[in-house]
Write a protein that holds these residues in place. Structure first.
Motif, PDB file in Angstrom:
ATOM      1  N   ALA A 113      54.462  60.423  34.671  1.00 48.80           N
ATOM      2  CA  ALA A 113      53.020  60.644  34.787  1.00 48.80           C
ATOM      3  C   ALA A 113      52.390  60.817  33.415  1.00 48.80           C
ATOM      4  N   SER A 116      52.183  57.392  31.499  1.00 50.45           N
ATOM      5  CA  SER A 116      51.092  56.569  32.023  1.00 50.45           C
ATOM      6  C   SER A 116      49.745  57.081  31.534  1.00 50.45           C
ATOM      7  N   TYR A 117      49.584  58.389  31.529  1.00 53.47           N
ATOM      8  CA  TYR A 117      48.325  58.991  31.081  1.00 53.47           C
ATOM      9  C   TYR A 117      48.061  58.691  29.608  1.00 53.47           C
ATOM     10  N   THR A 120      46.959  55.028  28.980  1.00 55.06           N
ATOM     11  CA  THR A 120      45.621  54.659  29.437  1.00 55.06           C
ATOM     12  C   THR A 120      44.512  55.477  28.787  1.00 55.06           C
ATOM     13  N   ALA A 121      44.742  56.780  28.581  1.00 51.66           N
ATOM     14  CA  ALA A 121      43.679  57.663  28.109  1.00 51.66           C
ATOM     15  C   ALA A 121      43.749  57.988  26.625  1.00 51.66           C
ATOM     16  N   ALA A 223      47.042  67.941  27.441  1.00 51.76           N
ATOM     17  CA  ALA A 223      47.550  67.353  28.683  1.00 51.76           C
ATOM     18  C   ALA A 223      48.547  68.318  29.307  1.00 51.76           C
ATOM     19  N   LEU A 228      49.024  66.431  35.707  1.00 50.75           N
ATOM     20  CA  LEU A 228      49.226  64.992  35.858  1.00 50.75           C
ATOM     21  C   LEU A 228      50.139  64.678  37.035  1.00 50.75           C
ATOM     22  N   GLU A 232      49.346  62.386  40.329  1.00 50.67           N
ATOM     23  CA  GLU A 232      50.212  61.294  40.761  1.00 50.67           C
ATOM     24  C   GLU A 232      50.626  61.472  42.215  1.00 50.67           C
TER      25      GLU A 232
END
Length: 241
Positions: A113, A116-117, A120-121, A223, A228, A232
């Motif tokens: 998770a 992936s975060y 993208t972010a 984060a 996260l 998910e």
């Protein structure tokens, strides 16, 4: 007039590591659920398994293994046809592969998770300050971030034990029923020491971090892997991804 409930999967949460972290993780799932009425929430089974031995002590100091109790929790979910599982302890993911062998359910992974975060972010982040247990750090649970070109910055050995780990395990620590001001002071001392290492982002890589730290307390991106992971779980259980 009631509408047909959305198709969704059942979720099992293994808590008790500590108990407060498991309840908080379940709360996060509830908060992120895209629903307007009771009947549209996913079914959640929380096993606050207080019998699970300490993960860091098992991994690093030959303490009692948590594997048997983790398997008991995972196996118990099968009775209720749980389709997704997550654990409210990042260090427990050291046993991920063995646990997955004992269940047909999909065990969601917090580091997946997080990866992936970040992609993208925060694709430009290169220095991450990691607040995690000594067991999670030494076991290399977050090593995939290094493979992606991200530098994992941790506290030095003394700060890790006397600030962060002490804030978790001391009387009145984050794993206790009542968190003391002294534990909070040690915890935020660890955050400050990590922040001072010129990191681009702080990552809460331990379920107890969620109890005290949030983005408002920092002047750089933050984060929380439990946050996260909860997001998910919602995506997976509601078939949103």
């Amino acid at each position: 007039m009631q509408t047909t409930p959305p198709q969704r999967k059942k979720l099992g949460i293994i808590g008790g590591m500590g108990a407060r972290a498991g309840v908080l993780l379940m709360q996060k799932v509830v908060d992120y659920s895209p629903v307007t009425r009771d009947q549209d929430f996913i079914e959640i089974l929380l096993h606050s398994n207080a019998c699970i031995p300490d993960r860091t002590r098992a991994i690093l100091y030959e303490g009692p293994s948590p594997e048997e109790e983790l398997i008991r929790s995972v196996s118990g979910f099968s009775t209720y046809n749980v389709e997704a599982i997550m654990m409210a302890c990042v260090t427990a993911y050291y046993y991920y592969d063995k646990l997955q062998q004992h269940t047909p359910a999909h065990i969601l992974h917090p580091v997946n998770a997080l990866c992936s975060y970040l992609q993208t972010a925060h694709p430009d982040v290169r220095r991450i300050g990691l607040l995690a247990s000594t067991g999670a750090i030494q076991a290399g649970i977050f090593h995939r971030l290094g493979d992606a070109g991200i530098n994992l910055i941790t506290l030095d050995d003394a700060q890790q034990e006397t600030l962060f780990m002490q804030s978790l395990y001391m009387p009145g620590g984050l794993k206790s029923g009542n968190i003391s001001d002294a534990a909070k002071q040690l915890f935020f001392g660890a955050v400050d020491k990590l922040r001072a290492q010129q990191v681009d982002m702080i990552v809460g890589g331990c379920s107890e971090v969620s109890i005290l730290l949030n983005a408002d307390a920092l002047d750089i991106p933050y984060a929380d892997v439990m946050d996260l992971l909860a997001m998910e779980a919602v995506k997976y259980c509601y078939n949103l991804s």
